[in-house]
Design a protein around this motif. Structure first.
Motif, mmCIF file in Angstrom:
data_model
loop_
_atom_site.group_PDB
_atom_site.id
_atom_site.type_symbol
_atom_site.label_atom_id
_atom_site.label_comp_id
_atom_site.label_asym_id
_atom_site.label_seq_id
_atom_site.Cartn_x
_atom_site.Cartn_y
_atom_site.Cartn_z
ATOM 1 N N ASN A 17 -3.410 2.360 3.430
ATOM 2 C CA ASN A 17 -2.559 1.997 4.561
ATOM 3 C C ASN A 17 -3.389 1.538 5.742
ATOM 4 N N PHE A 70 0.795 6.345 -3.559
ATOM 5 C CA PHE A 70 0.792 7.594 -2.800
ATOM 6 C C PHE A 70 -0.490 8.385 -3.001
ATOM 7 N N PRO A 124 -3.824 7.269 0.363
ATOM 8 C CA PRO A 124 -3.251 6.902 1.670
ATOM 9 C C PRO A 124 -4.209 6.118 2.551
ATOM 10 N N SER A 173 0.810 -1.218 0.000
ATOM 11 C CA SER A 173 0.000 0.000 0.000
ATOM 12 C C SER A 173 0.846 1.272 0.000
ATOM 13 N N TYR A 174 2.105 1.180 0.378
ATOM 14 C CA TYR A 174 2.953 2.371 0.356
ATOM 15 C C TYR A 174 3.368 2.769 -1.061
#
Length: 64
Positions: free
Chosen positions: A34, A28, A31, A24-25
């Protein structure tokens, strides 16, 4: 719940949550992913509240 079948296993859901959090990082733009990646870990914690400390240690190591 779909995750309840996997919740009894000592490392499956923490591993899924760890991989999902790492993946998931890369996005961008969203968010929120995350936080969604932590849902399998929370389901595992809820199912194993009465577990031994060794179970918790194993799950934490696999998640990390």
């Amino acid at each position: 719940m779909v995750l309840s079948r996997w919740a009894g296993h000592p490392w499956r859901l923490p591993a899924v949550a760890g991989v999902a959090l790492a993946v998931s990082y890369f996005s961008f733009a969203l968010p929120v992913l995350n936080f969604v990646a932590l849902v399998p870990l929370l389901a595992w914690i809820d199912a194993n509240l009465d577990g031994d400390w060794r179970l918790w240690r194993r799950g934490g190591a696999v998640f990390g």
